[in-house]
Design a protein around this motif. Sequence first.
Motif, PDB file in Angstrom:
ATOM      1  N   ARG A  10       2.512 -12.529   4.249  1.00 12.29           N
ATOM      2  CA  ARG A  10       2.589 -11.644   3.090  1.00 12.29           C
ATOM      3  C   ARG A  10       1.214 -11.502   2.447  1.00 12.29           C
ATOM      4  O   ARG A  10       0.835 -10.422   1.984  1.00 12.29           O
ATOM      5  CB  ARG A  10       3.611 -12.183   2.080  1.00 12.29           C
ATOM      6  CG  ARG A  10       4.047 -11.145   1.086  1.00 12.29           C
ATOM      7  CD  ARG A  10       5.322 -11.538   0.371  1.00 12.29           C
ATOM      8  NE  ARG A  10       5.265 -12.844  -0.251  1.00 12.29           N
ATOM      9  CZ  ARG A  10       5.956 -13.898   0.160  1.00 12.29           C
ATOM     10  NH1 ARG A  10       6.744 -13.808   1.197  1.00 12.29           N
ATOM     11  NH2 ARG A  10       5.850 -15.059  -0.442  1.00 12.29           N
ATOM     12  N   PHE A  13      -0.669  -9.076   4.426  1.00  9.68           N
ATOM     13  CA  PHE A  13      -0.125  -7.741   4.152  1.00  9.68           C
ATOM     14  C   PHE A  13      -0.659  -7.198   2.823  1.00  9.68           C
ATOM     15  O   PHE A  13      -1.087  -6.044   2.736  1.00  9.68           O
ATOM     16  CB  PHE A  13       1.401  -7.832   4.130  1.00  9.68           C
ATOM     17  CG  PHE A  13       2.106  -6.518   4.044  1.00  9.68           C
ATOM     18  CD1 PHE A  13       2.036  -5.611   5.084  1.00  9.68           C
ATOM     19  CD2 PHE A  13       2.864  -6.206   2.925  1.00  9.68           C
ATOM     20  CE1 PHE A  13       2.701  -4.391   5.011  1.00  9.68           C
ATOM     21  CE2 PHE A  13       3.534  -4.996   2.852  1.00  9.68           C
ATOM     22  CZ  PHE A  13       3.448  -4.092   3.893  1.00  9.68           C
ATOM     23  N   GLU A  14      -0.662  -8.038   1.814  1.00 10.98           N
ATOM     24  CA  GLU A  14      -1.163  -7.607   0.502  1.00 10.98           C
ATOM     25  C   GLU A  14      -2.662  -7.331   0.563  1.00 10.98           C
ATOM     26  O   GLU A  14      -3.159  -6.418  -0.095  1.00 10.98           O
ATOM     27  CB  GLU A  14      -0.863  -8.678  -0.545  1.00 10.98           C
ATOM     28  CG  GLU A  14       0.634  -8.844  -0.796  1.00 10.98           C
ATOM     29  CD  GLU A  14       0.921 -10.015  -1.734  1.00 10.98           C
ATOM     30  OE1 GLU A  14      -0.030 -10.677  -2.171  1.00 10.98           O
ATOM     31  OE2 GLU A  14       2.118 -10.258  -2.008  1.00 10.98           O
ATOM     32  N   LEU A  16      -4.217  -6.163   3.047  1.00 10.29           N
ATOM     33  CA  LEU A  16      -4.397  -4.864   3.692  1.00 10.29           C
ATOM     34  C   LEU A  16      -4.024  -3.718   2.759  1.00 10.29           C
ATOM     35  O   LEU A  16      -4.409  -2.575   2.995  1.00 10.29           O
ATOM     36  CB  LEU A  16      -3.560  -4.789   4.974  1.00 10.29           C
ATOM     37  CG  LEU A  16      -4.096  -5.619   6.143  1.00 10.29           C
ATOM     38  CD1 LEU A  16      -3.169  -5.499   7.343  1.00 10.29           C
ATOM     39  CD2 LEU A  16      -5.503  -5.187   6.511  1.00 10.29           C
ATOM     40  N   ALA A  17      -3.270  -4.041   1.720  1.00  6.74           N
ATOM     41  CA  ALA A  17      -2.934  -3.012   0.732  1.00  6.74           C
ATOM     42  C   ALA A  17      -4.177  -2.604  -0.056  1.00  6.74           C
ATOM     43  O   ALA A  17      -4.230  -1.523  -0.634  1.00  6.74           O
ATOM     44  CB  ALA A  17      -1.858  -3.514  -0.222  1.00  6.74           C
ATOM     45  N   ASP A  18      -5.183  -3.475  -0.039  1.00  5.02           N
ATOM     46  CA  ASP A  18      -6.454  -3.135  -0.698  1.00  5.02           C
ATOM     47  C   ASP A  18      -7.288  -2.197   0.150  1.00  5.02           C
ATOM     48  O   ASP A  18      -8.239  -1.591  -0.336  1.00  5.02           O
ATOM     49  CB  ASP A  18      -7.260  -4.411  -0.976  1.00  5.02           C
ATOM     50  CG  ASP A  18      -6.604  -5.282  -2.030  1.00  5.02           C
ATOM     51  OD1 ASP A  18      -5.846  -4.735  -2.846  1.00  5.02           O
ATOM     52  OD2 ASP A  18      -6.856  -6.495  -2.030  1.00  5.02           O
ATOM     53  N   GLY A  19      -6.926  -2.117   1.426  1.00  2.00           N
ATOM     54  CA  GLY A  19      -7.672  -1.269   2.336  1.00  2.00           C
ATOM     55  C   GLY A  19      -7.783  -1.906   3.699  1.00  2.00           C
ATOM     56  O   GLY A  19      -7.504  -3.097   3.856  1.00  2.00           O
ATOM     57  N   PRO A  20      -8.157  -1.132   4.693  1.00  4.63           N
ATOM     58  CA  PRO A  20      -8.270  -1.626   6.068  1.00  4.63           C
ATOM     59  C   PRO A  20      -9.284  -2.758   6.154  1.00  4.63           C
ATOM     60  O   PRO A  20     -10.161  -2.881   5.306  1.00  4.63           O
ATOM     61  CB  PRO A  20      -8.766  -0.396   6.837  1.00  4.63           C
ATOM     62  CG  PRO A  20      -8.362   0.777   6.005  1.00  4.63           C
ATOM     63  CD  PRO A  20      -8.440   0.311   4.591  1.00  4.63           C
ATOM     64  N   ARG A  53      -6.681  -0.049  14.969  1.00  7.95           N
ATOM     65  CA  ARG A  53      -7.481   0.911  15.734  1.00  7.95           C
ATOM     66  C   ARG A  53      -8.770   0.222  16.141  1.00  7.95           C
ATOM     67  O   ARG A  53      -9.306  -0.623  15.420  1.00  7.95           O
ATOM     68  CB  ARG A  53      -7.714   2.154  14.866  1.00  7.95           C
ATOM     69  CG  ARG A  53      -9.054   2.279  14.194  1.00  7.95           C
ATOM     70  CD  ARG A  53      -9.111   3.501  13.274  1.00  7.95           C
ATOM     71  NE  ARG A  53      -8.889   3.124  11.885  1.00  7.95           N
ATOM     72  CZ  ARG A  53      -9.892   2.898  11.013  1.00  7.95           C
ATOM     73  NH1 ARG A  53     -11.133   3.032  11.382  1.00  7.95           N
ATOM     74  NH2 ARG A  53      -9.643   2.544   9.769  1.00  7.95           N
ATOM     75  N   LEU A  63      -2.474  -0.784   6.775  1.00  7.67           N
ATOM     76  CA  LEU A  63      -1.037  -0.616   6.572  1.00  7.67           C
ATOM     77  C   LEU A  63      -0.542   0.616   7.323  1.00  7.67           C
ATOM     78  O   LEU A  63      -1.260   1.607   7.443  1.00  7.67           O
ATOM     79  CB  LEU A  63      -0.735  -0.449   5.076  1.00  7.67           C
ATOM     80  CG  LEU A  63      -0.993  -1.658   4.193  1.00  7.67           C
ATOM     81  CD1 LEU A  63      -0.423  -1.402   2.802  1.00  7.67           C
ATOM     82  CD2 LEU A  63      -0.390  -2.915   4.771  1.00  7.67           C
ATOM     83  N   ASP A  64       0.672   0.539   7.812  1.00  9.27           N
ATOM     84  CA  ASP A  64       1.307   1.683   8.458  1.00  9.27           C
ATOM     85  C   ASP A  64       2.132   2.430   7.413  1.00  9.27           C
ATOM     86  O   ASP A  64       3.123   1.909   6.911  1.00  9.27           O
ATOM     87  CB  ASP A  64       2.212   1.189   9.588  1.00  9.27           C
ATOM     88  CG  ASP A  64       2.821   2.354  10.371  1.00  9.27           C
ATOM     89  OD1 ASP A  64       2.771   3.484   9.861  1.00  9.27           O
ATOM     90  OD2 ASP A  64       3.334   2.119  11.474  1.00  9.27           O
ATOM     91  N   PRO A  65       1.705   3.646   7.071  1.00  5.64           N
ATOM     92  CA  PRO A  65       2.435   4.398   6.031  1.00  5.64           C
ATOM     93  C   PRO A  65       3.918   4.539   6.355  1.00  5.64           C
ATOM     94  O   PRO A  65       4.760   4.493   5.453  1.00  5.64           O
ATOM     95  CB  PRO A  65       1.740   5.761   6.044  1.00  5.64           C
ATOM     96  CG  PRO A  65       0.385   5.498   6.591  1.00  5.64           C
ATOM     97  CD  PRO A  65       0.545   4.384   7.589  1.00  5.64           C
ATOM     98  N   VAL A  68       5.642   1.156   5.636  1.00  5.26           N
ATOM     99  CA  VAL A  68       5.689   0.943   4.191  1.00  5.26           C
ATOM    100  C   VAL A  68       6.709   1.883   3.565  1.00  5.26           C
ATOM    101  O   VAL A  68       7.469   1.493   2.673  1.00  5.26           O
ATOM    102  CB  VAL A  68       4.298   1.163   3.570  1.00  5.26           C
ATOM    103  CG1 VAL A  68       4.380   1.118   2.059  1.00  5.26           C
ATOM    104  CG2 VAL A  68       3.324   0.098   4.075  1.00  5.26           C
TER     105      VAL A  68
ATOM    106  N   HIS B  81      -0.491   0.483  -5.525  1.00  6.91           N
ATOM    107  CA  HIS B  81      -1.718  -0.046  -4.936  1.00  6.91           C
ATOM    108  C   HIS B  81      -1.935   0.521  -3.534  1.00  6.91           C
ATOM    109  O   HIS B  81      -3.013   1.007  -3.189  1.00  6.91           O
ATOM    110  CB  HIS B  81      -1.636  -1.569  -4.881  1.00  6.91           C
ATOM    111  CG  HIS B  81      -2.953  -2.238  -4.899  1.00  6.91           C
ATOM    112  ND1 HIS B  81      -3.231  -3.325  -5.700  1.00  6.91           N
ATOM    113  CD2 HIS B  81      -4.089  -1.986  -4.209  1.00  6.91           C
ATOM    114  CE1 HIS B  81      -4.471  -3.689  -5.506  1.00  6.91           C
ATOM    115  NE2 HIS B  81      -5.020  -2.908  -4.607  1.00  6.91           N
ATOM    116  N   PHE B  86      -4.195   4.318   0.699  1.00  4.86           N
ATOM    117  CA  PHE B  86      -3.972   5.391   1.662  1.00  4.86           C
ATOM    118  C   PHE B  86      -4.865   6.584   1.343  1.00  4.86           C
ATOM    119  O   PHE B  86      -5.495   7.152   2.235  1.00  4.86           O
ATOM    120  CB  PHE B  86      -2.505   5.836   1.630  1.00  4.86           C
ATOM    121  CG  PHE B  86      -1.585   4.856   2.281  1.00  4.86           C
ATOM    122  CD1 PHE B  86      -2.063   3.979   3.249  1.00  4.86           C
ATOM    123  CD2 PHE B  86      -0.249   4.810   1.941  1.00  4.86           C
ATOM    124  CE1 PHE B  86      -1.210   3.069   3.863  1.00  4.86           C
ATOM    125  CE2 PHE B  86       0.604   3.905   2.553  1.00  4.86           C
ATOM    126  CZ  PHE B  86       0.117   3.032   3.501  1.00  4.86           C
TER     127      PHE B  86
END
Lengths: 98, 98
Positions: A10, A13-14, A16-20, A53, A63-65, A68, B81, B86
Amino acid sequence: MTALGDPTRRAIFERLADGPSSVGALATDMPVSRPAVSQHLKVLKAAGLVLDRQAGNRRIYSLDPDGVGALRAYFERFWAHALGAFKQAAERRDEEVS
Amino acid sequence: MTALGDPTRRAIFERLADGPSSVGALATDMPVSRPAVSQHLKVLKAAGLVLDRQAGNRRIYSLDPDGVGALRAYFERFWAHALGAFKQAAERRDEEVS
DNA sequence: GCTTACCGTAAGTTATGACTTACCGAGAGC
DNA sequence: GCTCTCGGTAAGTCATAACTTACGGTAAGC
């Protein structure tokens, strides 16, 4: 959903929510080794929550839109459902009082 | 959140979203034994996701509005977030294209 | 071309936790 | 008061999975 059960996963995951981010960058921020992060990413990818990628030498995860979105849809349905149950329970409580 | 990682526990949680229920009623619907359900309920209660009240001989479990609200708040923040991330990623992609 | 950085995979260990059976206490009903 | 149901707890077993070290393969940099 089961994939988000593990705290370390988790956290990734969080993050990656900030960005790649690349695997190495993730691993340096985490208290676990790089292979562990790699394995967690594999699980997240299998769950459809994460995309990867190739970028030259490195591999960038994000994250995969779609995943999510699916997660969000699941919870939206849940909130609606639970809210209905709350209301019913409240009404039943009122009836008991009256 | 970690409490919802286990599928059985999540099934119990979703079952309670339909409305309050006794332990026995839950156990008969589940493929696991009654003590197992009891233990799962203990975990859910510790996580603040579930409430229990005594009703005569039986014990009625129901969702905890506070816990569910906290869960919802967590995800609301997360969506916001992630959505930002995205957009940034999309913009960066556009810059690369241009 | 050779080294160096980055990353995925294999193998193995270990801890965690999900489940069972067995037991016990508490309230309900006759 | 005795029984019967309901449910929590204890003890023990077993599987899963999280993590480590070690290895191999690929792209970049000199």
